[in-house]
Design a protein around this motif. Sequence first.
Motif, PDB file in Angstrom:
ATOM      1  N   THR A 132       0.938  -1.184  -0.077  1.00 14.04           N
ATOM      2  CA  THR A 132       0.002   0.016   0.195  1.00 14.04           C
ATOM      3  C   THR A 132       0.743   1.499  -0.094  1.00 14.04           C
ATOM      4  OG1 THR A 132      -0.171  -0.172   2.428  1.00 14.04           O
ATOM      5  CG2 THR A 132      -1.964  -1.017   1.311  1.00 14.04           C
ATOM      6  N   LYS A 133       2.110   1.171   0.703  1.00  4.09           N
ATOM      7  CA  LYS A 133       2.802   2.382   0.509  1.00  4.09           C
ATOM      8  C   LYS A 133       3.553   2.433  -0.665  1.00  4.09           C
ATOM      9  CE  LYS A 133       6.800   4.317   3.119  1.00  4.09           C
ATOM     10  NZ  LYS A 133       8.028   4.046   4.078  1.00  4.09           N
ATOM     11  N   ASP A 136       0.889   3.749  -2.918  1.00  2.00           N
ATOM     12  CA  ASP A 136       0.273   4.852  -2.283  1.00  2.00           C
ATOM     13  C   ASP A 136      -1.327   4.601  -2.217  1.00  2.00           C
ATOM     14  OD1 ASP A 136      -0.066   7.378  -1.181  1.00  2.00           O
ATOM     15  OD2 ASP A 136      -0.336   8.495  -2.932  1.00  2.00           O
ATOM     16  N   TYR A 137      -1.512   3.372  -2.124  1.00  2.62           N
ATOM     17  CA  TYR A 137      -3.084   2.769  -1.967  1.00  2.62           C
ATOM     18  C   TYR A 137      -3.745   3.165  -0.592  1.00  2.62           C
ATOM     19  CZ  TYR A 137      -2.909  -0.070  -6.195  1.00  2.62           C
ATOM     20  OH  TYR A 137      -2.618  -0.542  -7.434  1.00  2.62           O
ATOM     21  N   GLU A 138      -4.937   3.876  -0.568  1.00  6.33           N
ATOM     22  CA  GLU A 138      -5.646   3.716   0.662  1.00  6.33           C
ATOM     23  C   GLU A 138      -6.238   2.491   1.193  1.00  6.33           C
ATOM     24  OE1 GLU A 138      -5.719   6.388   3.044  1.00  6.33           O
ATOM     25  OE2 GLU A 138      -4.465   7.523   1.649  1.00  6.33           O
ATOM     26  N   SER A 140      -9.103   1.767   2.375  1.00  6.50           N
ATOM     27  CA  SER A 140     -10.521   1.760   1.793  1.00  6.50           C
ATOM     28  C   SER A 140     -10.323   1.156   0.349  1.00  6.50           C
ATOM     29  CB  SER A 140     -11.176   2.908   2.009  1.00  6.50           C
ATOM     30  OG  SER A 140     -10.407   4.024   1.249  1.00  6.50           O
ATOM     31  N   CYS A 159      -8.930  -5.509   7.695  1.00  9.51           N
ATOM     32  CA  CYS A 159      -8.598  -4.295   7.761  1.00  9.51           C
ATOM     33  C   CYS A 159      -8.473  -4.079   9.345  1.00  9.51           C
ATOM     34  CB  CYS A 159      -9.267  -3.043   7.347  1.00  9.51           C
ATOM     35  SG  CYS A 159      -9.517  -3.264   5.431  1.00  9.51           S
ATOM     36  N   GLU A 174      -0.438   4.429  10.773  1.00 10.16           N
ATOM     37  CA  GLU A 174      -0.765   3.362   9.812  1.00 10.16           C
ATOM     38  C   GLU A 174      -2.054   2.581  10.285  1.00 10.16           C
ATOM     39  OE1 GLU A 174       2.305   3.654  11.093  1.00 10.16           O
ATOM     40  OE2 GLU A 174       3.721   3.616   9.374  1.00 10.16           O
ATOM     41  N   LYS A 177      -5.302   4.418   9.717  1.00  4.51           N
ATOM     42  CA  LYS A 177      -6.133   4.202   8.331  1.00  4.51           C
ATOM     43  C   LYS A 177      -6.645   2.777   8.248  1.00  4.51           C
ATOM     44  CE  LYS A 177      -2.762   7.004   5.483  1.00  4.51           C
ATOM     45  NZ  LYS A 177      -1.791   6.694   4.479  1.00  4.51           N
ATOM     46  N   TRP A 178      -5.940   1.860   8.745  1.00  2.94           N
ATOM     47  CA  TRP A 178      -6.707   0.338   8.571  1.00  2.94           C
ATOM     48  C   TRP A 178      -8.157   0.209   9.310  1.00  2.94           C
ATOM     49  CZ3 TRP A 178      -5.698  -2.547   4.708  1.00  2.94           C
ATOM     50  CH2 TRP A 178      -4.603  -2.528   4.153  1.00  2.94           C
ATOM     51  N   THR A 180      -9.769   2.866  10.442  1.00  2.00           N
ATOM     52  CA  THR A 180     -10.765   3.799   9.772  1.00  2.00           C
ATOM     53  C   THR A 180     -11.424   2.985   8.810  1.00  2.00           C
ATOM     54  OG1 THR A 180      -9.711   5.760  10.616  1.00  2.00           O
ATOM     55  CG2 THR A 180     -11.518   5.939   8.605  1.00  2.00           C
ATOM     56  N   ALA A 181     -10.733   2.424   7.691  1.00  2.00           N
ATOM     57  CA  ALA A 181     -11.482   1.635   6.694  1.00  2.00           C
ATOM     58  C   ALA A 181     -12.297   0.500   7.397  1.00  2.00           C
ATOM     59  CB  ALA A 181     -10.280   0.845   5.829  1.00  2.00           C
TER      60      ALA A 181
END
Length: 430
Positions: A132-133, A136-138, A140, A159, A174, A177-178, A180-181
Amino acid sequence: MFCPFYLILAALPIQAASSKDLKNLIGLENELLQNFRGYAKELEEKINNIDAALLDYKKDMVEATSDPELFLSNPLNAFRLMRHMHQDWTNWQIYMKQRVGTEQVRNIQRLLPKAPPRKAFQKAVRNLQNLTKFYDYEPSFLVNQKEFHSELYLSPLDCYHIGIELYQQHKYFEAAKWLTAAADNYTSSEYSDLYSTIGVPRWKVYQMQSKVFQNLYWHEKALKALNSAIDLDRYNVDLLQQRRELELLGLYDPQEPLPLPETKTTPFQWQCQQNFPLSSDLSCQYTTMVSPFLELAPLKLEEVYDEPYTMLYHDVISFHEVHHIKAAFDKCPSYAKFKMSNGLLKGCSISDRFSIVTKRINELTKDMTGLTKDMKNLHVLKYDQLYDAVRLFELFKTSPKFDNVDFEDIEATVIIFLNDVKVGGALTIP
Protein backbone atom coordinates in the motif's frame (compact mmCIF):
# COMPACT_ATOMS: atom_id res chain seq x y z
CA MET A 1 13.39 -10.09 -39.11
CA PHE A 2 14.13 -11.50 -35.68
CA CYS A 3 10.82 -12.68 -34.28
CA PRO A 4 10.49 -12.25 -30.50
CA PHE A 5 8.99 -11.24 -27.22
CA TYR A 6 9.81 -8.21 -25.10
CA LEU A 7 9.06 -8.05 -21.41
CA ILE A 8 9.93 -5.64 -18.60
CA LEU A 9 9.33 -6.83 -15.06
CA ALA A 10 8.96 -4.41 -12.13
CA ALA A 11 9.78 -5.91 -8.73
CA LEU A 12 8.36 -4.67 -5.45
CA PRO A 13 10.47 -4.75 -2.29
CA ILE A 14 8.25 -7.45 -0.79
CA GLN A 15 9.37 -10.85 0.41
CA ALA A 16 6.85 -13.50 -0.50
CA ALA A 17 6.30 -16.74 1.36
CA SER A 18 7.81 -19.83 -0.21
CA SER A 19 5.69 -21.99 -2.48
CA LYS A 20 5.95 -24.90 -0.03
CA ASP A 21 4.78 -22.74 2.89
CA LEU A 22 1.79 -21.50 0.90
CA LYS A 23 0.82 -25.03 -0.14
CA ASN A 24 1.01 -26.17 3.49
CA LEU A 25 -1.13 -23.20 4.50
CA ILE A 26 -3.76 -24.02 1.88
CA GLY A 27 -3.79 -27.67 2.94
CA LEU A 28 -4.26 -26.71 6.60
CA GLU A 29 -7.07 -24.30 5.72
CA ASN A 30 -8.88 -27.01 3.73
CA GLU A 31 -8.54 -29.47 6.62
CA LEU A 32 -9.94 -26.92 9.08
CA LEU A 33 -12.84 -26.19 6.72
CA GLN A 34 -13.68 -29.89 6.42
CA ASN A 35 -13.59 -30.20 10.21
CA PHE A 36 -15.88 -27.15 10.52
CA ARG A 37 -18.25 -28.68 7.98
CA GLY A 38 -18.40 -31.86 10.08
CA TYR A 39 -19.30 -29.74 13.12
CA ALA A 40 -22.10 -28.10 11.12
CA LYS A 41 -23.50 -31.51 10.12
CA GLU A 42 -23.69 -32.61 13.75
CA LEU A 43 -25.46 -29.39 14.64
CA GLU A 44 -27.84 -29.93 11.76
CA GLU A 45 -28.61 -33.47 12.97
CA LYS A 46 -29.39 -32.20 16.47
CA ILE A 47 -31.64 -29.47 15.10
CA ASN A 48 -33.47 -32.02 12.91
CA ASN A 49 -34.14 -34.20 15.99
CA ILE A 50 -35.52 -31.24 17.91
CA ASP A 51 -37.68 -30.13 14.96
CA ALA A 52 -39.16 -33.63 14.68
CA ALA A 53 -40.03 -33.64 18.40
CA LEU A 54 -41.60 -30.20 18.13
CA LEU A 55 -43.86 -31.37 15.31
CA ASP A 56 -44.95 -34.42 17.34
CA TYR A 57 -45.71 -32.42 20.49
CA LYS A 58 -47.40 -29.62 18.58
CA LYS A 59 -50.11 -31.98 17.28
CA ASP A 60 -51.21 -32.74 20.83
CA MET A 61 -51.09 -29.08 21.84
CA VAL A 62 -53.31 -27.98 18.96
CA GLU A 63 -55.99 -30.44 20.09
CA ALA A 64 -55.50 -29.69 23.79
CA THR A 65 -55.71 -25.93 23.28
CA SER A 66 -58.90 -26.11 21.22
CA ASP A 67 -60.81 -28.10 23.93
CA PRO A 68 -58.74 -28.77 27.08
CA GLU A 69 -61.50 -30.63 28.99
CA LEU A 70 -62.23 -32.99 26.12
CA PHE A 71 -58.52 -33.64 25.57
CA LEU A 72 -57.79 -34.44 29.24
CA SER A 73 -60.94 -36.56 29.66
CA ASN A 74 -59.28 -39.16 27.49
CA PRO A 75 -56.93 -41.20 29.77
CA LEU A 76 -54.55 -41.84 26.87
CA ASN A 77 -54.05 -38.13 26.32
CA ALA A 78 -53.68 -37.45 30.02
CA PHE A 79 -51.08 -40.20 30.38
CA ARG A 80 -49.13 -39.01 27.36
CA LEU A 81 -49.03 -35.45 28.67
CA MET A 82 -47.99 -36.68 32.12
CA ARG A 83 -45.24 -38.83 30.60
CA HIS A 84 -43.90 -35.79 28.79
CA MET A 85 -43.57 -34.02 32.14
CA HIS A 86 -41.95 -36.89 34.03
CA GLN A 87 -39.82 -38.49 31.33
CA ASP A 88 -39.42 -36.62 28.05
CA TRP A 89 -38.57 -33.17 29.33
CA THR A 90 -35.99 -34.54 31.75
CA ASN A 91 -34.35 -36.40 28.90
CA TRP A 92 -34.59 -33.36 26.61
CA GLN A 93 -32.84 -31.33 29.29
CA ILE A 94 -29.99 -33.86 29.25
CA TYR A 95 -29.97 -33.81 25.41
CA MET A 96 -29.79 -30.02 25.34
CA LYS A 97 -26.80 -30.06 27.70
CA GLN A 98 -24.88 -32.52 25.56
CA ARG A 99 -22.05 -30.89 23.63
CA VAL A 100 -22.14 -31.04 19.87
CA GLY A 101 -19.07 -31.78 17.77
CA THR A 102 -16.71 -32.89 20.52
CA GLU A 103 -14.64 -34.76 17.94
CA GLN A 104 -14.42 -31.63 15.78
CA VAL A 105 -13.36 -29.59 18.81
CA ARG A 106 -10.56 -32.08 19.47
CA ASN A 107 -9.58 -31.91 15.79
CA ILE A 108 -9.28 -28.16 15.78
CA GLN A 109 -7.18 -28.32 18.95
CA ARG A 110 -4.91 -30.76 17.10
CA LEU A 111 -4.73 -28.69 13.89
CA LEU A 112 -4.24 -25.18 15.25
CA PRO A 113 -0.66 -25.80 16.50
CA LYS A 114 0.23 -26.41 12.84
CA ALA A 115 -0.83 -22.87 11.92
CA PRO A 116 1.91 -20.40 10.92
CA PRO A 117 3.56 -18.68 13.89
CA ARG A 118 2.83 -15.11 14.86
CA LYS A 119 5.97 -13.96 13.04
CA ALA A 120 4.47 -15.21 9.77
CA PHE A 121 1.34 -13.14 10.36
CA GLN A 122 3.44 -10.10 11.21
CA LYS A 123 5.40 -10.61 7.99
CA ALA A 124 2.18 -10.83 5.98
CA VAL A 125 1.00 -7.55 7.52
CA ARG A 126 4.39 -5.96 6.76
CA ASN A 127 4.23 -7.11 3.14
CA LEU A 128 0.75 -5.71 2.72
CA GLN A 129 1.79 -2.44 4.34
CA ASN A 130 4.75 -2.23 1.93
CA LEU A 131 2.39 -2.79 -0.99
CA THR A 132 0.00 0.00 0.00
CA LYS A 133 2.89 2.35 0.71
CA PHE A 134 4.64 1.58 -2.58
CA TYR A 135 1.54 2.19 -4.70
CA ASP A 136 0.11 4.86 -2.37
CA TYR A 137 -3.10 2.87 -1.93
CA GLU A 138 -5.55 3.86 0.76
CA PRO A 139 -6.76 0.77 2.68
CA SER A 140 -10.36 1.56 1.75
CA PHE A 141 -9.39 1.22 -1.93
CA LEU A 142 -8.60 -2.45 -1.32
CA VAL A 143 -11.89 -3.20 0.43
CA ASN A 144 -14.25 -4.72 -2.11
CA GLN A 145 -17.92 -4.52 -1.22
CA LYS A 146 -18.66 -7.66 -3.23
CA GLU A 147 -16.38 -10.04 -1.36
CA PHE A 148 -15.33 -13.24 -3.13
CA HIS A 149 -16.53 -11.76 -6.45
CA SER A 150 -13.25 -9.98 -7.00
CA GLU A 151 -9.77 -11.34 -7.61
CA LEU A 152 -8.33 -8.76 -5.24
CA TYR A 153 -10.11 -7.70 -2.08
CA LEU A 154 -9.78 -7.22 1.64
CA SER A 155 -12.72 -7.49 4.00
CA PRO A 156 -13.40 -5.00 6.81
CA LEU A 157 -12.39 -7.80 9.19
CA ASP A 158 -9.01 -8.03 7.43
CA CYS A 159 -8.57 -4.28 7.86
CA TYR A 160 -9.43 -4.52 11.56
CA HIS A 161 -6.79 -7.16 12.31
CA ILE A 162 -4.15 -5.34 10.26
CA GLY A 163 -4.92 -2.23 12.29
CA ILE A 164 -4.68 -4.14 15.56
CA GLU A 165 -1.29 -5.59 14.61
CA LEU A 166 0.06 -2.17 13.65
CA TYR A 167 -1.36 -0.71 16.87
CA GLN A 168 0.51 -3.32 18.89
CA GLN A 169 3.68 -2.34 17.02
CA HIS A 170 3.03 1.31 17.99
CA LYS A 171 2.61 2.29 14.32
CA TYR A 172 -0.34 4.49 15.09
CA PHE A 173 -0.59 6.48 11.85
CA GLU A 174 -0.78 3.28 9.79
CA ALA A 175 -3.13 1.61 12.28
CA ALA A 176 -5.47 4.62 12.10
CA LYS A 177 -5.90 4.16 8.34
CA TRP A 178 -6.72 0.47 8.55
CA LEU A 179 -9.11 0.78 11.51
CA THR A 180 -10.88 3.68 9.80
CA ALA A 181 -11.34 1.51 6.70
CA ALA A 182 -12.73 -1.27 8.92
CA ALA A 183 -15.15 1.07 10.69
CA ASP A 184 -16.34 2.85 7.53
CA ASN A 185 -16.89 -0.37 5.57
CA TYR A 186 -18.07 -2.69 8.36
CA THR A 187 -21.68 -2.99 7.15
CA SER A 188 -20.73 -3.07 3.46
CA SER A 189 -19.79 -6.72 3.75
CA GLU A 190 -22.56 -9.28 3.32
CA TYR A 191 -20.75 -11.35 5.94
CA SER A 192 -20.60 -8.63 8.60
CA ASP A 193 -23.17 -10.47 10.76
CA LEU A 194 -20.52 -13.12 11.34
CA TYR A 195 -17.97 -10.64 12.68
CA SER A 196 -19.67 -10.43 16.09
CA THR A 197 -19.80 -14.22 16.26
CA ILE A 198 -15.99 -14.40 16.05
CA GLY A 199 -15.38 -11.60 18.53
CA VAL A 200 -15.35 -8.38 16.49
CA PRO A 201 -18.66 -6.54 17.00
CA ARG A 202 -18.92 -3.17 15.30
CA TRP A 203 -18.63 -1.19 18.54
CA LYS A 204 -15.27 -2.83 19.23
CA VAL A 205 -13.88 -1.53 15.93
CA TYR A 206 -14.80 2.03 16.95
CA GLN A 207 -13.35 1.45 20.42
CA MET A 208 -9.97 0.41 18.96
CA GLN A 209 -10.10 3.29 16.51
CA SER A 210 -10.55 5.64 19.45
CA LYS A 211 -7.53 4.13 21.24
CA VAL A 212 -5.34 4.71 18.20
CA PHE A 213 -6.54 8.31 17.89
CA GLN A 214 -5.74 8.87 21.56
CA ASN A 215 -2.14 7.81 20.98
CA LEU A 216 -1.95 10.38 18.19
CA TYR A 217 -3.53 13.01 20.50
CA TRP A 218 -6.37 13.42 18.02
CA HIS A 219 -8.75 14.14 20.88
CA GLU A 220 -11.87 15.12 18.93
CA LYS A 221 -11.62 12.14 16.60
CA ALA A 222 -11.04 9.80 19.54
CA LEU A 223 -14.13 11.11 21.34
CA LYS A 224 -16.22 10.85 18.17
CA ALA A 225 -15.16 7.22 17.60
CA LEU A 226 -15.93 6.34 21.22
CA ASN A 227 -19.38 7.92 20.95
CA SER A 228 -20.02 5.80 17.86
CA ALA A 229 -19.13 2.71 19.90
CA ILE A 230 -21.49 3.74 22.72
CA ASP A 231 -24.33 4.36 20.24
CA LEU A 232 -24.02 0.71 19.23
CA ASP A 233 -23.74 -0.64 22.80
CA ARG A 234 -25.40 1.90 25.12
CA TYR A 235 -25.12 -0.13 28.32
CA ASN A 236 -21.47 -1.05 28.01
CA VAL A 237 -20.05 0.15 31.33
CA ASP A 238 -16.44 -0.01 30.12
CA LEU A 239 -17.18 2.25 27.16
CA LEU A 240 -19.00 4.78 29.34
CA GLN A 241 -16.07 4.83 31.78
CA GLN A 242 -13.59 5.33 28.92
CA ARG A 243 -15.61 8.29 27.65
CA ARG A 244 -15.60 9.97 31.07
CA GLU A 245 -11.83 9.53 31.32
CA LEU A 246 -11.30 10.86 27.79
CA GLU A 247 -13.44 13.92 28.46
CA LEU A 248 -11.49 14.68 31.65
CA LEU A 249 -8.18 14.15 29.85
CA GLY A 250 -9.18 16.70 27.22
CA LEU A 251 -9.99 19.24 29.92
CA TYR A 252 -6.99 18.86 32.22
CA ASP A 253 -4.21 17.50 30.00
CA PRO A 254 -4.67 18.73 26.42
CA GLN A 255 -1.95 17.71 23.97
CA GLU A 256 -1.08 19.01 20.52
CA PRO A 257 -2.20 16.54 17.82
CA LEU A 258 0.69 14.74 16.15
CA PRO A 259 1.14 15.89 12.53
CA LEU A 260 1.07 13.42 9.68
CA PRO A 261 4.58 12.19 8.84
CA GLU A 262 6.23 13.31 5.62
CA THR A 263 6.81 10.59 3.05
CA LYS A 264 9.43 10.48 0.31
CA THR A 265 8.46 8.96 -3.00
CA THR A 266 11.07 7.53 -5.35
CA PRO A 267 10.79 8.13 -9.12
CA PHE A 268 9.97 4.46 -9.59
CA GLN A 269 7.14 4.74 -7.07
CA TRP A 270 5.85 7.84 -8.84
CA GLN A 271 5.78 5.88 -12.07
CA CYS A 272 3.95 2.93 -10.52
CA GLN A 273 1.46 5.36 -8.98
CA GLN A 274 0.80 6.73 -12.49
CA ASN A 275 2.25 10.09 -11.55
CA PHE A 276 5.53 9.85 -13.43
CA PRO A 277 6.23 13.03 -15.44
CA LEU A 278 7.07 11.90 -18.97
CA SER A 279 10.03 13.48 -20.75
CA SER A 280 9.58 15.20 -24.08
CA ASP A 281 11.18 12.34 -26.02
CA LEU A 282 9.31 9.43 -24.42
CA SER A 283 5.62 8.66 -24.27
CA CYS A 284 3.74 5.57 -23.14
CA GLN A 285 0.31 4.65 -24.43
CA TYR A 286 -2.11 1.93 -25.47
CA THR A 287 -2.83 1.55 -29.17
CA THR A 288 -6.20 0.40 -30.47
CA MET A 289 -6.18 2.21 -33.80
CA VAL A 290 -5.17 -0.37 -36.39
CA SER A 291 -7.50 -3.36 -36.22
CA PRO A 292 -10.81 -4.08 -34.46
CA PHE A 293 -9.11 -6.84 -32.44
CA LEU A 294 -7.01 -4.24 -30.62
CA GLU A 295 -10.18 -2.89 -29.03
CA LEU A 296 -10.26 -6.17 -27.09
CA ALA A 297 -6.49 -6.58 -26.66
CA PRO A 298 -4.75 -3.19 -26.86
CA LEU A 299 -0.98 -3.17 -27.24
CA LYS A 300 1.25 -1.32 -24.78
CA LEU A 301 3.87 0.76 -26.55
CA GLU A 302 6.58 3.35 -26.00
CA GLU A 303 7.78 5.88 -28.51
CA VAL A 304 11.52 5.53 -27.95
CA TYR A 305 13.17 7.49 -30.77
CA ASP A 306 12.13 10.09 -33.32
CA GLU A 307 15.03 9.47 -35.75
CA PRO A 308 14.65 6.77 -36.81
CA TYR A 309 11.06 6.55 -35.59
CA THR A 310 11.14 3.64 -33.15
CA MET A 311 8.33 2.17 -31.10
CA LEU A 312 8.77 -0.41 -28.38
CA TYR A 313 5.85 -2.80 -27.77
CA HIS A 314 5.41 -4.86 -24.61
CA ASP A 315 3.99 -8.36 -24.13
CA VAL A 316 3.26 -8.88 -27.80
CA ILE A 317 3.43 -12.69 -27.99
CA SER A 318 2.90 -15.41 -25.43
CA PHE A 319 5.35 -17.88 -23.95
CA HIS A 320 3.57 -20.66 -25.86
CA GLU A 321 4.23 -18.84 -29.12
CA VAL A 322 7.86 -18.24 -28.13
CA HIS A 323 8.40 -21.96 -27.59
CA HIS A 324 6.66 -22.72 -30.89
CA ILE A 325 9.00 -20.43 -32.86
CA LYS A 326 12.07 -21.79 -31.05
CA ALA A 327 11.01 -25.36 -31.87
CA ALA A 328 10.55 -24.42 -35.53
CA PHE A 329 14.03 -22.87 -35.52
CA ASP A 330 15.59 -26.03 -34.08
CA LYS A 331 13.99 -28.10 -36.89
CA CYS A 332 14.90 -25.62 -39.61
CA PRO A 333 15.62 -27.37 -42.96
CA SER A 334 19.02 -26.75 -44.54
CA TYR A 335 17.64 -24.72 -47.47
CA ALA A 336 16.08 -22.19 -45.05
CA LYS A 337 19.19 -21.71 -42.89
CA PHE A 338 21.54 -18.73 -43.16
CA LYS A 339 24.39 -17.10 -41.23
CA MET A 340 25.41 -13.50 -40.62
CA SER A 341 28.24 -11.53 -39.02
CA ASN A 342 30.95 -14.05 -39.86
CA GLY A 343 28.83 -16.93 -38.66
CA LEU A 344 28.20 -15.51 -35.17
CA LEU A 345 24.47 -15.26 -35.91
CA LYS A 346 22.53 -18.28 -37.09
CA GLY A 347 19.23 -17.76 -38.86
CA CYS A 348 16.22 -19.56 -40.27
CA SER A 349 13.57 -18.24 -42.65
CA ILE A 350 10.14 -19.53 -41.67
CA SER A 351 7.10 -18.97 -43.88
CA ASP A 352 4.36 -16.78 -42.41
CA ARG A 353 1.98 -19.61 -43.48
CA PHE A 354 3.94 -22.25 -41.56
CA SER A 355 1.42 -22.51 -38.71
CA ILE A 356 -1.40 -20.75 -36.89
CA VAL A 357 1.21 -19.07 -34.68
CA THR A 358 3.16 -17.60 -37.60
CA LYS A 359 -0.08 -16.42 -39.20
CA ARG A 360 -0.98 -14.65 -35.97
CA ILE A 361 2.47 -13.03 -35.77
CA ASN A 362 1.95 -11.82 -39.34
CA GLU A 363 -1.32 -10.15 -38.29
CA LEU A 364 0.35 -8.80 -35.16
CA THR A 365 3.11 -7.22 -37.26
CA LYS A 366 0.50 -5.40 -39.31
CA ASP A 367 -1.14 -4.22 -36.10
CA MET A 368 2.18 -2.82 -34.84
CA THR A 369 3.24 -1.14 -38.08
CA GLY A 370 -0.13 -0.01 -39.38
CA LEU A 371 0.73 -1.57 -42.75
CA THR A 372 -1.62 -3.85 -44.66
CA LYS A 373 0.96 -5.91 -46.57
CA ASP A 374 1.66 -9.50 -45.57
CA MET A 375 5.27 -10.44 -44.98
CA LYS A 376 6.42 -13.58 -46.74
CA ASN A 377 8.82 -14.92 -44.13
CA LEU A 378 9.83 -14.63 -40.53
CA HIS A 379 13.61 -14.53 -40.23
CA VAL A 380 14.54 -15.97 -36.86
CA LEU A 381 18.02 -15.30 -35.46
CA LYS A 382 19.96 -16.98 -32.68
CA TYR A 383 23.05 -15.25 -31.34
CA ASP A 384 25.30 -15.68 -28.33
CA GLN A 385 26.84 -12.25 -27.91
CA LEU A 386 25.36 -8.83 -27.26
CA TYR A 387 24.33 -6.71 -30.24
CA ASP A 388 22.70 -3.34 -30.51
CA ALA A 389 19.16 -4.67 -30.59
CA VAL A 390 17.63 -1.72 -32.46
CA ARG A 391 20.29 -1.90 -35.23
CA LEU A 392 20.28 -5.68 -35.46
CA PHE A 393 18.36 -5.66 -38.73
CA GLU A 394 21.21 -3.88 -40.51
CA LEU A 395 23.23 -7.12 -40.27
CA PHE A 396 20.86 -8.71 -42.78
CA LYS A 397 22.63 -6.66 -45.47
CA THR A 398 25.80 -8.69 -44.87
CA SER A 399 24.23 -12.06 -45.63
CA PRO A 400 24.43 -13.45 -49.20
CA LYS A 401 20.94 -14.88 -48.65
CA PHE A 402 19.47 -11.38 -49.02
CA ASP A 403 21.49 -10.17 -52.02
CA ASN A 404 18.30 -9.80 -54.06
CA VAL A 405 16.59 -7.63 -51.44
CA ASP A 406 16.42 -3.86 -52.03
CA PHE A 407 16.74 -2.58 -48.47
CA GLU A 408 15.80 0.92 -49.60
CA ASP A 409 12.26 -0.29 -50.30
CA ILE A 410 11.67 -1.55 -46.78
CA GLU A 411 8.97 0.54 -45.09
CA ALA A 412 9.30 -0.83 -41.58
CA THR A 413 11.41 -3.20 -39.52
CA VAL A 414 9.87 -5.32 -36.80
CA ILE A 415 12.04 -7.07 -34.22
CA ILE A 416 10.25 -9.28 -31.71
CA PHE A 417 12.49 -10.66 -28.96
CA LEU A 418 11.99 -14.23 -27.85
CA ASN A 419 13.94 -13.63 -24.64
CA ASP A 420 14.08 -10.71 -22.21
CA VAL A 421 16.32 -7.81 -23.22
CA LYS A 422 16.97 -4.39 -21.70
CA VAL A 423 16.12 -1.71 -24.21
CA GLY A 424 14.29 1.58 -23.84
CA GLY A 425 12.40 2.74 -20.81
CA ALA A 426 9.91 0.97 -18.60
CA LEU A 427 6.16 0.96 -19.04
CA THR A 428 4.76 0.07 -15.62
CA ILE A 429 1.00 -0.30 -15.19
CA PRO A 430 -0.19 -0.94 -11.59
